[in-house]
Design an enzyme around this catalytic site. Structure first.
Site, PDB file in Angstrom:
ATOM      1  N   GLU A 123     -12.190   4.533  -6.226  1.00  0.00           N
ATOM      2  CA  GLU A 123     -10.796   5.115  -5.881  1.00  0.00           C
ATOM      3  C   GLU A 123     -10.091   6.431  -6.813  1.00  0.00           C
ATOM      4  O   GLU A 123      -9.758   5.159  -7.893  1.00  0.00           O
ATOM      5  CB  GLU A 123     -10.293   3.573  -5.742  1.00  0.00           C
ATOM      6  CG  GLU A 123      -9.165   3.694  -4.576  1.00  0.00           C
ATOM      7  CD  GLU A 123      -9.090   4.717  -3.166  1.00  0.00           C
ATOM      8  OE1 GLU A 123     -10.032   4.128  -3.057  1.00  0.00           O
ATOM      9  OE2 GLU A 123      -8.001   5.571  -2.682  1.00  0.00           O
ATOM     10  N   ASP A 124      -9.499   7.123  -6.310  1.00  0.00           N
ATOM     11  CA  ASP A 124      -8.705   7.422  -7.148  1.00  0.00           C
ATOM     12  C   ASP A 124      -9.583   8.583  -8.254  1.00  0.00           C
ATOM     13  O   ASP A 124      -8.214   8.464  -9.432  1.00  0.00           O
ATOM     14  CB  ASP A 124      -7.497   7.358  -7.084  1.00  0.00           C
ATOM     15  CG  ASP A 124      -6.614   7.255  -5.703  1.00  0.00           C
ATOM     16  OD1 ASP A 124      -6.856   7.330  -4.489  1.00  0.00           O
ATOM     17  OD2 ASP A 124      -5.262   6.967  -5.698  1.00  0.00           O
TER      18      ASP A 124
ATOM     19  N   ASP B 206     -13.897   6.632  -1.353  1.00  0.00           N
ATOM     20  CA  ASP B 206     -13.125   6.311  -0.111  1.00  0.00           C
ATOM     21  C   ASP B 206     -12.169   7.828  -0.851  1.00  0.00           C
ATOM     22  O   ASP B 206     -12.326   7.871   0.984  1.00  0.00           O
ATOM     23  CB  ASP B 206     -11.749   5.407  -1.047  1.00  0.00           C
ATOM     24  CG  ASP B 206     -10.573   4.921   0.280  1.00  0.00           C
ATOM     25  OD1 ASP B 206     -11.654   4.972   1.227  1.00  0.00           O
ATOM     26  OD2 ASP B 206     -10.156   4.685   0.420  1.00  0.00           O
ATOM     27  N   ASP B 207     -12.164   8.257  -1.796  1.00  0.00           N
ATOM     28  CA  ASP B 207     -11.526   9.752  -0.997  1.00  0.00           C
ATOM     29  C   ASP B 207     -11.887  11.217  -0.548  1.00  0.00           C
ATOM     30  O   ASP B 207     -11.452  11.725   0.129  1.00  0.00           O
ATOM     31  CB  ASP B 207     -10.547  10.024  -2.150  1.00  0.00           C
ATOM     32  CG  ASP B 207      -9.688   8.973  -3.274  1.00  0.00           C
ATOM     33  OD1 ASP B 207      -8.629   8.756  -2.348  1.00  0.00           O
ATOM     34  OD2 ASP B 207     -10.431   8.431  -4.137  1.00  0.00           O
TER      35      ASP B 207
ATOM     36  N   TYR C 260       1.092  -1.360  -0.258  1.00  0.00           N
ATOM     37  CA  TYR C 260       0.185   0.131   0.226  1.00  0.00           C
ATOM     38  C   TYR C 260       1.072   1.542   0.083  1.00  0.00           C
ATOM     39  O   TYR C 260       1.979   1.161  -0.373  1.00  0.00           O
ATOM     40  CB  TYR C 260      -0.822  -0.254   1.629  1.00  0.00           C
ATOM     41  CG  TYR C 260      -2.041   0.771   1.443  1.00  0.00           C
ATOM     42  CD1 TYR C 260      -2.727   0.737   0.169  1.00  0.00           C
ATOM     43  CD2 TYR C 260      -2.362   1.881   2.582  1.00  0.00           C
ATOM     44  CE1 TYR C 260      -3.927   2.351   0.229  1.00  0.00           C
ATOM     45  CE2 TYR C 260      -3.301   2.345   2.711  1.00  0.00           C
ATOM     46  CZ  TYR C 260      -4.035   2.369   1.277  1.00  0.00           C
ATOM     47  OH  TYR C 260      -5.113   3.638   1.537  1.00  0.00           O
TER      48      TYR C 260
ATOM     49  N   ARG D 195      -6.051  10.212 -11.237  1.00  0.00           N
ATOM     50  CA  ARG D 195      -5.439  10.788  -9.467  1.00  0.00           C
ATOM     51  C   ARG D 195      -4.764  10.049  -8.941  1.00  0.00           C
ATOM     52  O   ARG D 195      -5.709   9.532  -8.328  1.00  0.00           O
ATOM     53  CB  ARG D 195      -6.271  12.158  -8.869  1.00  0.00           C
ATOM     54  CG  ARG D 195      -5.500  12.691  -7.937  1.00  0.00           C
ATOM     55  CD  ARG D 195      -5.381  12.353  -6.750  1.00  0.00           C
ATOM     56  NE  ARG D 195      -6.432  11.902  -5.946  1.00  0.00           N
ATOM     57  CZ  ARG D 195      -6.697  11.680  -4.634  1.00  0.00           C
ATOM     58  NH1 ARG D 195      -5.539  10.177  -4.760  1.00  0.00           N
ATOM     59  NH2 ARG D 195      -7.723  11.478  -4.295  1.00  0.00           N
TER      60      ARG D 195
ATOM     61  N   ASN E  44      -0.019  11.869  -0.130  1.00  0.00           N
ATOM     62  CA  ASN E  44       0.196  10.761   0.016  1.00  0.00           C
ATOM     63  C   ASN E  44       1.081  10.886  -1.804  1.00  0.00           C
ATOM     64  O   ASN E  44       0.848  11.642  -2.449  1.00  0.00           O
ATOM     65  CB  ASN E  44      -0.206   9.770  -0.080  1.00  0.00           C
ATOM     66  CG  ASN E  44      -1.423   9.437   1.016  1.00  0.00           C
ATOM     67  OD1 ASN E  44       0.204   8.983   2.438  1.00  0.00           O
ATOM     68  ND2 ASN E  44      -2.384   9.246   1.322  1.00  0.00           N
TER      69      ASN E  44
ATOM     70  N   LYS F  42      -5.513  -1.939  -2.567  1.00  0.00           N
ATOM     71  CA  LYS F  42      -6.699  -1.758  -1.449  1.00  0.00           C
ATOM     72  C   LYS F  42      -7.255  -3.049  -1.335  1.00  0.00           C
ATOM     73  O   LYS F  42      -7.372  -3.003  -0.014  1.00  0.00           O
ATOM     74  CB  LYS F  42      -7.946  -0.370  -2.117  1.00  0.00           C
ATOM     75  CG  LYS F  42      -6.830   0.829  -2.102  1.00  0.00           C
ATOM     76  CD  LYS F  42      -7.489   1.917  -0.909  1.00  0.00           C
ATOM     77  CE  LYS F  42      -7.428   3.358  -1.655  1.00  0.00           C
ATOM     78  NZ  LYS F  42      -6.675   4.229  -0.243  1.00  0.00           N
TER      79      LYS F  42
HETATM   80  N1  NAI Z   1      -4.007  10.053   4.234  1.00  0.00           N
HETATM   81  C1  NAI Z   1      -5.211  10.357   3.710  1.00  0.00           C
HETATM   82  O1  NAI Z   1      -6.205   8.787   3.750  1.00  0.00           O
HETATM   83  C2  NAI Z   1      -5.718  10.484   2.416  1.00  0.00           C
HETATM   84  C3  NAI Z   1      -4.862  11.026   1.518  1.00  0.00           C
HETATM   85  N2  NAI Z   1      -4.975  11.544  -0.096  1.00  0.00           N
HETATM   86  C4  NAI Z   1      -4.240  12.655  -0.591  1.00  0.00           C
HETATM   87  O2  NAI Z   1      -4.603  13.825  -0.950  1.00  0.00           O
HETATM   88  C5  NAI Z   1      -4.507  14.716  -1.732  1.00  0.00           C
HETATM   89  C6  NAI Z   1      -4.684  15.124  -2.952  1.00  0.00           C
HETATM   90  O3  NAI Z   1      -6.384  14.734  -3.056  1.00  0.00           O
HETATM   91  P1  NAI Z   1      -7.121  14.704  -4.011  1.00  0.00           P
HETATM   92  O4  NAI Z   1      -7.714  16.172  -3.089  1.00  0.00           O
HETATM   93  O5  NAI Z   1      -8.058  14.073  -4.997  1.00  0.00           O
HETATM   94  O6  NAI Z   1      -6.699  15.777  -4.816  1.00  0.00           O
HETATM   95  P2  NAI Z   1      -6.275  16.999  -6.100  1.00  0.00           P
HETATM   96  O7  NAI Z   1      -5.784  17.178  -7.295  1.00  0.00           O
HETATM   97  O8  NAI Z   1      -7.721  17.105  -6.668  1.00  0.00           O
HETATM   98  O9  NAI Z   1      -6.124  18.501  -5.155  1.00  0.00           O
HETATM   99  C7  NAI Z   1      -5.223  18.524  -4.812  1.00  0.00           C
HETATM  100  C8  NAI Z   1      -5.659  20.420  -3.767  1.00  0.00           C
HETATM  101  O10 NAI Z   1      -4.441  20.810  -3.571  1.00  0.00           O
HETATM  102  C9  NAI Z   1      -4.193  21.919  -4.180  1.00  0.00           C
HETATM  103  N3  NAI Z   1      -3.548  22.749  -4.218  1.00  0.00           N
HETATM  104  C10 NAI Z   1      -2.217  22.516  -4.897  1.00  0.00           C
HETATM  105  N4  NAI Z   1      -0.855  22.836  -4.991  1.00  0.00           N
HETATM  106  C11 NAI Z   1      -1.823  23.785  -3.451  1.00  0.00           C
HETATM  107  C12 NAI Z   1      -0.840  24.772  -2.851  1.00  0.00           C
HETATM  108  N5  NAI Z   1       0.644  25.161  -3.365  1.00  0.00           N
HETATM  109  N6  NAI Z   1      -1.261  24.838  -1.246  1.00  0.00           N
HETATM  110  C13 NAI Z   1      -2.708  25.224  -0.998  1.00  0.00           C
HETATM  111  N7  NAI Z   1      -3.101  24.497  -1.785  1.00  0.00           N
HETATM  112  C14 NAI Z   1      -3.026  23.573  -3.582  1.00  0.00           C
HETATM  113  C15 NAI Z   1      -5.018  22.113  -5.205  1.00  0.00           C
HETATM  114  O11 NAI Z   1      -5.376  23.799  -6.167  1.00  0.00           O
HETATM  115  C16 NAI Z   1      -6.644  21.089  -4.791  1.00  0.00           C
HETATM  116  O12 NAI Z   1      -7.251  21.759  -4.893  1.00  0.00           O
HETATM  117  C17 NAI Z   1      -3.560  13.174  -2.649  1.00  0.00           C
HETATM  118  O13 NAI Z   1      -2.160  13.400  -2.746  1.00  0.00           O
HETATM  119  C18 NAI Z   1      -4.015  12.262  -1.319  1.00  0.00           C
HETATM  120  O14 NAI Z   1      -2.305  11.523  -2.151  1.00  0.00           O
HETATM  121  C19 NAI Z   1      -5.719  11.459  -0.839  1.00  0.00           C
HETATM  122  C20 NAI Z   1      -6.705  10.692   0.211  1.00  0.00           C
HETATM  123  C21 NAI Z   1      -6.506   9.638   1.670  1.00  0.00           C
HETATM  124  C1  PYR Z   2      -4.616   6.497   0.826  1.00  0.00           C
HETATM  125  C2  PYR Z   2      -5.555   7.404  -0.552  1.00  0.00           C
HETATM  126  O1  PYR Z   2      -6.808   7.334  -0.603  1.00  0.00           O
HETATM  127  C3  PYR Z   2      -4.963   8.351  -1.383  1.00  0.00           C
HETATM  128  O2  PYR Z   2      -3.817   9.371  -1.030  1.00  0.00           O
HETATM  129  O3  PYR Z   2      -5.751   8.513  -2.358  1.00  0.00           O
HETATM  130 MG    MG Z   3      -7.158   7.058  -2.642  1.00  0.00          MG
END
Ligand code: NAI
Ligand code: PYR
Ligand code: MG
Length: 619
Positions: free
Chosen positions: A281-282, A304-305, A139, A192, A460, A210
């Site tokens: 997912e993603d 999930d996201d 993962y 994504r 991540n 997953k």
């Molecule tokens: N820890 C966890 O369980 C999870 C973590 N994630 C992580 O969250 C991240 C984002 O996922 P999504 O929302 O789907 O992606 P996304 O690409 O839809 O959103 C990213 C956001 O970050 C913003 N952004 C970009 N540069 C920035 C900056 N310099 N300052 C502030 N904001 C900025 C963008 O404008 C956009 O609104 C990924 O890295 C993903 O791995 C996602 C789901 C679960």
């Molecule tokens: C953990 C997860 O679902 C993500 O980073 O997109």
């Molecule tokens: Mg995800």
């Protein structure tokens, strides 16, 4: 050697060569074009080294042999397959020599993956017994590296591939999957993947990762899981130009065309497996919310996201309130700055606002007033109502211009300005920008009005984390709460104390949400069921743990927490009258169960890896 014997050898070797040449020619001209008779179809052929050609099966062969959908859509030649294999082999040698991107992790993934291909029982036994050590391999973070290198790593096929070229065929293609029962599907369109952007078809790696966790932590039977890639093209220019890319080499479908592919896919999988649960997912944010709204009331599905991440963040935010020595009911007073307005960030904000509103009386006024606790920053800075073309999903969190002005802020204010002016209790990152919580931002957080500020660097994989725990603890001292999406080691603070690094990842919830939904037999996944999952996770930690700054359990306890989460989901489904039962446990029987009996029911239905005795029976 005498000249005679040398001549004889030369002569005989040239004879042999000529003879060999003849043999080869006659072999290729006759044998090469004569078809081989096979008595197998579908996956049995792909798993047979004598007959398998992998991605080189032509489209007509795929149709003839029931292989359609079981392989990536791009047909490769043997030469291309060898080129891909050799490139991967060379890259591996290079990695091992120069150590650029954690070659050990990738090597461990290969070893585990080979075991997964050979013997699932043994694989899951190893994974469950060593989950804390190997979750980071199967993962995040290693799965990200795997997706980035997928065309090189691809060996034995796993899961199904539906491509834009399969429109009109999906309803029959689903029957190429050998299992009559499928409980859990994780599907991605690869748009994504983690914080790594559009990885096209290679995103299937995340669906596989997953589902590994579904089996290992929720005890879903591995014969009943199905990873799926919907290949609607890619906008990744590198992949579009790569001759060895395994997916469709065209730009992504959009608009109605895109939706019609996903609609057809949903109809196809639910027509063959009406009781399946589909985890999205993603998917890029642009589609994540739209598809969730489109399907959530008619299919057993969740994103999930958006929803899993929101639940984990809520549990973490409530844990942070407890860690400040306050009751959870004080949550609505927290000032929260969120960096990232994508599917994950907006999902968290919506859930946090609803949780606050519930605590404030669950009425419209409470819902409206809760919104003033959040500041949302994206790539263009602070989002206010002045922002042009603001995303409709982000609009409810856009600050009012006058109100922002009173706080010394304006449209587009930088993250550091926002932190400086707001002095938040929580700084939460879901931006996919590694290092976004710079030294300057963390210094600004020193002015937080909280007695114990919380930093959630949730993006991540590891290199995308907004900051590391070392950076956070060294700048802000030990009196903080820290969580990251990918695992980091705890920090030795040098004074005999440990700075605890929590893993704030949706892995603590999605397996329990899926298992609870399956065992309750609920036809949909309601907000209440998701809320119950989050509250269960929040309550799982003891007072002693949260005071030490431990707000999420260690991954070694994930099978236990998943069982509890699943039980909470079932209980809520029963209370909302959604539970229709599972197998011999019908709805009436379910309603009779006590809390304790629900937990036992879950435990009894979790698959464990043991060798069964096999007997042969003719079809
Ligand atoms: N820890 C966890 O369980 C999870 C973590 N994630 C992580 O969250 C991240 C984002 O996922 P999504 O929302 O789907 O992606 P996304 O690409 O839809 O959103 C990213 C956001 O970050 C913003 N952004 C970009 N540069 C920035 C900056 N310099 N300052 C502030 N904001 C900025 C963008 O404008 C956009 O609104 C990924 O890295 C993903 O791995 C996602 C789901 C679960
Ligand atoms: C953990 C997860 O679902 C993500 O980073 O997109
Ligand atoms: Mg995800």
């Amino acid at each position: 050697m005498s000249s005679f014997s040398r001549q004889m050898r030369l002569c005989s070797s040239s004879l042999i060569k000529r003879f060999q040449h003849k043999i080869t020619r006659s072999f290729t001209t006759t044998e090469g074009h004569r078809p081989s008779i096979v008595h197998k179809r579908s996956l049995d052929i792909l798993h047979d080294p004598w007959f398998n050609k992998g991605t080189a099966f032509s489209m007509t062969e795929r149709d003839r042999l029931d292989l359609r959908g079981l392989l990536p859509p791009n047909v490769m030649s043997l030469e291309q397959q060898i080129e891909r294999f050799m490139e991967d082999l060379k890259r591996f040698e290079l990695n091992a020599r120069d150590g650029p991107s954690d070659p050990n992790a990738l090597a461990m993934w290969r070893i585990l993956n080979r075991l997964h291909d050979r013997n699932e029982t043994m694989y899951y036994k190893v994974l469950i017994a060593n989950i804390a050590e190997y979750a980071p391999i199967v993962y995040t973070p290693t799965v990200g590296l795997v997706c980035q290198n997928y065309s090189g790593l691809f060996r034995r096929t796993r899961g199904m591939y539906f491509s834009a070229a399969d429109r009109g065929e999906m309803m029959s293609m689903v029957y190429n999957w050998p299992a009559d029962q499928v409980d859990m599907i994780v599907v991605t369109d690869g748009s994504r993947i983690l914080g790594l952007g559009d990885l096209g078809l290679h995103g299937i790696g995340i669906a596989i990762g997953k589902l590994n966790l579904y089996v290992a932590t929720a005890g879903i039977n591995p014969q009943r899981v199905l990873p799926i890639m919907i290949d609607v093209g890619t906008n990744n220019e590198k992949l579009l130009k790569d001759p060895l890319y395994l997916g469709l080499q065209e730009h992504r479908l959009d608009g109605e065309e895109y939706i019609s592919v996903i609609d057809e896919f949903m109809e196809a999988v639910f027509s063959r497996w009406p009781n399946v649960i589909v985890q999205f997912e993603d998917f890029q944010s642009k589609w994540a919310f739209k598809l969730l709204q489109r399907y959530r009331n008619s299919y057993r599905m969740f994103n999930d996201d958006v929803q899993g991440t929101a639940g984990v963040a809520i549990a973490g935010l409530l844990g942070a309130v407890r860690a400040q020595g306050k009751p959870m009911i004080d949550f609505p007073k927290q000032k929260i700055v969120v960096a990232g307005a994508g599917s994950a960030g907006i999902g968290v904000l919506n859930a946090a606002r609803k949780t606050m509103a519930r605590m404030l009386g669950n009425n419209e006024y409470a819902f409206e007033s809760a919104r003033s606790q959040f500041w949302l920053v994206d790539a263009k800075g602070l989002i206010t109502e002045e922002r042009e073309n603001v995303d409709p999903d982000a609009l409810p969190f856009a600050r009012k211009v006058k109100e922002a002005g009173r706080q010394g802020l304006r449209e587009g204010a930088s993250l550091v300005e926002v932190v400086r002016q707001v002095k938040p209790d929580v700084l939460l990152g879901l931006s996919a920008v590694g290092g976004l919580f710079s030294k300057e931002v963390l210094e600004a957080l020193k002015c937080s009005t909280s007695t114990r500020p919380a930093i959630f660097a949730m993006s991540n994989p590891t290199k995308n984390a907004e900051c590391t725990p070392d950076e956070a603890f060294s700048i802000l001292g030990e009196n903080i709460i820290f969580a990251s999406g990918s695992p980091f080691r705890d920090v030795d603070l040098g004074n005999g104390h440990i700075g605890h690094c929590n893993q704030g990842n949706n892995m603590y919830l999605f397996p329990g949400i899926g298992l609870g939904t399956l065992l309750s037999g609920s036809r949909i996944i309601s907000d209440g069921m998701l809320q119950a999952a989050a509250e269960c996770l929040a309550a799982y930690m003891t007072e002693e743990e949260v005071h030490k700054g431990i707000i999420f359990p260690s991954t070694s306890r994930i099978r236990d927490i998943t069982k509890e989460v699943a039980a909470a989901v079932i209980k809520e489904a029963i209370e909302e009258d959604l539970a229709e039962g599972y197998r011999e446990m019908d709805a009436r029987e379910l309603r009779k169960l006590t809390q304790e009996e629900i937990v036992t029911y879950v435990k009894d239905n979790m698959w464990s890896p043991e060798y069964p005795t096999l007997v042969y029976k003719k079809d």
